[in-house]
Scaffold this motif. Structure first.
Motif, PDB file in Angstrom:
ATOM      1  N   LYS A 180      -3.677  -4.881   0.933  1.00  0.00           N
ATOM      2  CA  LYS A 180      -3.990  -5.927   1.925  1.00  0.00           C
ATOM      3  C   LYS A 180      -3.054  -7.121   1.780  1.00  0.00           C
ATOM      4  O   LYS A 180      -2.814  -7.844   2.741  1.00  0.00           O
ATOM      5  CB  LYS A 180      -5.432  -6.408   1.765  1.00  0.00           C
ATOM      6  N   ALA A 181      -2.544  -7.325   0.574  1.00  0.00           N
ATOM      7  CA  ALA A 181      -1.654  -8.458   0.305  1.00  0.00           C
ATOM      8  C   ALA A 181      -0.181  -8.069   0.438  1.00  0.00           C
ATOM      9  O   ALA A 181       0.702  -8.863   0.123  1.00  0.00           O
ATOM     10  CB  ALA A 181      -1.917  -9.013  -1.087  1.00  0.00           C
ATOM     11  N   GLY A 182       0.086  -6.838   0.866  1.00  0.00           N
ATOM     12  CA  GLY A 182       1.468  -6.432   1.104  1.00  0.00           C
ATOM     13  C   GLY A 182       2.121  -5.648  -0.011  1.00  0.00           C
ATOM     14  O   GLY A 182       3.314  -5.342   0.064  1.00  0.00           O
ATOM     15  N   PHE A 183       1.378  -5.301  -1.042  1.00  0.00           N
ATOM     16  CA  PHE A 183       1.949  -4.504  -2.126  1.00  0.00           C
ATOM     17  C   PHE A 183       2.037  -3.040  -1.699  1.00  0.00           C
ATOM     18  O   PHE A 183       1.214  -2.560  -0.920  1.00  0.00           O
ATOM     19  CB  PHE A 183       1.097  -4.617  -3.401  1.00  0.00           C
ATOM     20  N   ALA A 184       3.042  -2.348  -2.214  1.00  0.00           N
ATOM     21  CA  ALA A 184       3.253  -0.928  -1.930  1.00  0.00           C
ATOM     22  C   ALA A 184       3.391  -0.175  -3.246  1.00  0.00           C
ATOM     23  O   ALA A 184       3.653  -0.770  -4.294  1.00  0.00           O
ATOM     24  CB  ALA A 184       4.522  -0.752  -1.091  1.00  0.00           C
ATOM     25  N   SER A 185       3.261   1.113  -3.176  1.00  0.00           N
ATOM     26  CA  SER A 185       3.390   1.956  -4.358  1.00  0.00           C
ATOM     27  C   SER A 185       4.744   1.737  -5.024  1.00  0.00           C
ATOM     28  O   SER A 185       5.793   1.842  -4.377  1.00  0.00           O
ATOM     29  CB  SER A 185       3.236   3.422  -3.970  1.00  0.00           C
ATOM     30  N   ALA A 186       4.729   1.435  -6.321  1.00  0.00           N
ATOM     31  CA  ALA A 186       5.981   1.242  -7.050  1.00  0.00           C
ATOM     32  C   ALA A 186       6.743   2.556  -7.180  1.00  0.00           C
ATOM     33  O   ALA A 186       7.983   2.562  -7.145  1.00  0.00           O
ATOM     34  CB  ALA A 186       5.692   0.654  -8.431  1.00  0.00           C
ATOM     35  N   ALA A 187       6.005   3.669  -7.294  1.00  0.00           N
ATOM     36  CA  ALA A 187       6.651   4.981  -7.435  1.00  0.00           C
ATOM     37  C   ALA A 187       7.539   5.296  -6.241  1.00  0.00           C
ATOM     38  O   ALA A 187       8.596   5.913  -6.393  1.00  0.00           O
ATOM     39  CB  ALA A 187       5.589   6.062  -7.614  1.00  0.00           C
ATOM     40  N   GLU A 188       7.143   4.842  -5.059  1.00  0.00           N
ATOM     41  CA  GLU A 188       7.961   5.066  -3.859  1.00  0.00           C
ATOM     42  C   GLU A 188       9.306   4.359  -3.938  1.00  0.00           C
ATOM     43  O   GLU A 188      10.217   4.660  -3.174  1.00  0.00           O
ATOM     44  CB  GLU A 188       7.202   4.617  -2.615  1.00  0.00           C
ATOM     45  N   HIS A 189       9.422   3.417  -4.844  1.00  0.00           N
ATOM     46  CA  HIS A 189      10.672   2.658  -5.019  1.00  0.00           C
ATOM     47  C   HIS A 189      11.359   3.000  -6.338  1.00  0.00           C
ATOM     48  O   HIS A 189      12.227   2.258  -6.807  1.00  0.00           O
ATOM     49  CB  HIS A 189      10.381   1.162  -4.931  1.00  0.00           C
ATOM     50  N   GLY A 190      10.961   4.106  -6.947  1.00  0.00           N
ATOM     51  CA  GLY A 190      11.594   4.551  -8.181  1.00  0.00           C
ATOM     52  C   GLY A 190      11.218   3.743  -9.404  1.00  0.00           C
ATOM     53  O   GLY A 190      11.967   3.697 -10.385  1.00  0.00           O
ATOM     54  N   CYS A 206       5.458   2.438 -14.541  1.00  0.00           N
ATOM     55  CA  CYS A 206       4.810   1.495 -15.441  1.00  0.00           C
ATOM     56  C   CYS A 206       5.000   1.969 -16.878  1.00  0.00           C
ATOM     57  O   CYS A 206       5.055   3.166 -17.135  1.00  0.00           O
ATOM     58  CB  CYS A 206       3.322   1.405 -15.101  1.00  0.00           C
ATOM     59  N   GLN A 207       5.053   1.052 -17.810  1.00  0.00           N
ATOM     60  CA  GLN A 207       5.222   1.410 -19.221  1.00  0.00           C
ATOM     61  C   GLN A 207       4.000   2.145 -19.773  1.00  0.00           C
ATOM     62  O   GLN A 207       4.101   2.807 -20.788  1.00  0.00           O
ATOM     63  CB  GLN A 207       5.513   0.166 -20.054  1.00  0.00           C
ATOM     64  N   TRP A 208       2.846   2.022 -19.122  1.00  0.00           N
ATOM     65  CA  TRP A 208       1.632   2.703 -19.556  1.00  0.00           C
ATOM     66  C   TRP A 208       1.331   3.850 -18.609  1.00  0.00           C
ATOM     67  O   TRP A 208       1.723   3.828 -17.449  1.00  0.00           O
ATOM     68  CB  TRP A 208       0.444   1.738 -19.567  1.00  0.00           C
ATOM     69  N   GLY A 255      13.491   2.252 -12.356  1.00  0.00           N
ATOM     70  CA  GLY A 255      13.262   2.515 -13.765  1.00  0.00           C
ATOM     71  C   GLY A 255      11.903   2.038 -14.205  1.00  0.00           C
ATOM     72  O   GLY A 255      11.026   1.711 -13.394  1.00  0.00           O
ATOM     73  N   GLN A 256      11.732   1.980 -15.515  1.00  0.00           N
ATOM     74  CA  GLN A 256      10.452   1.594 -16.089  1.00  0.00           C
ATOM     75  C   GLN A 256      10.299   0.081 -16.135  1.00  0.00           C
ATOM     76  O   GLN A 256      11.201  -0.629 -16.552  1.00  0.00           O
ATOM     77  CB  GLN A 256      10.317   2.154 -17.507  1.00  0.00           C
ATOM     78  N   VAL A 257       9.146  -0.374 -15.691  1.00  0.00           N
ATOM     79  CA  VAL A 257       8.809  -1.795 -15.737  1.00  0.00           C
ATOM     80  C   VAL A 257       8.033  -2.046 -17.019  1.00  0.00           C
ATOM     81  O   VAL A 257       7.083  -1.330 -17.331  1.00  0.00           O
ATOM     82  CB  VAL A 257       7.962  -2.198 -14.513  1.00  0.00           C
ATOM     83  N   GLU A 258       8.463  -3.062 -17.767  1.00  0.00           N
ATOM     84  CA  GLU A 258       7.783  -3.405 -19.020  1.00  0.00           C
ATOM     85  C   GLU A 258       7.347  -4.861 -19.010  1.00  0.00           C
ATOM     86  O   GLU A 258       8.095  -5.750 -18.621  1.00  0.00           O
ATOM     87  CB  GLU A 258       8.700  -3.145 -20.212  1.00  0.00           C
ATOM     88  N   TYR A 259       6.111  -5.047 -19.452  1.00  0.00           N
ATOM     89  CA  TYR A 259       5.519  -6.373 -19.551  1.00  0.00           C
ATOM     90  C   TYR A 259       5.850  -6.971 -20.918  1.00  0.00           C
ATOM     91  O   TYR A 259       6.302  -6.268 -21.823  1.00  0.00           O
ATOM     92  CB  TYR A 259       3.999  -6.278 -19.375  1.00  0.00           C
ATOM     93  N   THR A 260       5.576  -8.256 -21.094  1.00  0.00           N
ATOM     94  CA  THR A 260       5.831  -8.931 -22.370  1.00  0.00           C
ATOM     95  C   THR A 260       4.893  -8.383 -23.451  1.00  0.00           C
ATOM     96  O   THR A 260       3.876  -7.753 -23.147  1.00  0.00           O
ATOM     97  CB  THR A 260       5.654 -10.451 -22.251  1.00  0.00           C
TER      98      THR A 260
END
Length: 167
Positions: free
Chosen positions: A119-129, A132-134, A156-161
């Protein structure tokens, strides 16, 4: 309702809000650790007409494929239980995305309920390659571009702090 940048006087009310909005204190501890370690990019509060903190949104840096390109992770977003369902979370996200874009941050990722965040405009990250690190359901990890042509540049992989490891 007023949405504004978090001030030092808001730290304890935000802590109480996080403890009331989530089943454990993990998110409250996370926000405190991110603040203490200088990993706060943006923190906004929503206040009632009486000045009570009734909503909060927090952003911290993430890396993509090991690189810091200014991307941000939204975590957590909270609204006081008695004020949920009134659009406060969506209003916080709209204000935050506008502020982050003005500051030059190119994209935001979030791990959460796809129905809510779409609803806020987010889309599947997988569709953009992006991954998530988990290990999480693919549709629960999402991304939103804040500056044009950002999502076509990185994969690629997105990693949080490191503070997120405690969750």
């Amino acid at each position: 309702m007023l949405i504004r940048t978090e001030a030092p006087v808001d730290i304890l009310p935000v802590d109480r809000l996080l403890k009331s909005a989530f089943p454990t204190e993990a998110e409250a501890k996370l926000v405190m650790a991110l603040r203490e370690n200088g990993n706060r990019t943006l923190s906004l509060v929503a206040c009632s007409d009486e000045g009570e903190v009734i909503g909060h949104i927090f952003f911290s840096p993430v890396t993509v494929a090991g690189e810091d390109n200014g991307w941000q992770g939204l975590a957590p977003l909270s609204v006081a239980p008695e004020h949920q369902g009134k659009g406060i979370g969506q209003a916080l996200m709209a204000e935050a995305k506008e502020t982050l874009a003005e500051l030059g941050y190119p994209a935001v990722v979030v791990l959460g309920d796809p129905t809510y965040y779409h609803k806020a405009g987010f889309a599947s990250a997988a569709e953009h390659g992006l991954t998530c690190q988990w290990e999480v359901p693919a549709d629960a990890f999402m991304v939103q571009e804040l500056l044009p042509d950002t999502l076509c540049k990185l994969q690629g992989q997105v990693e949080y702090t490191s503070e997120f490891a405690a969750l």
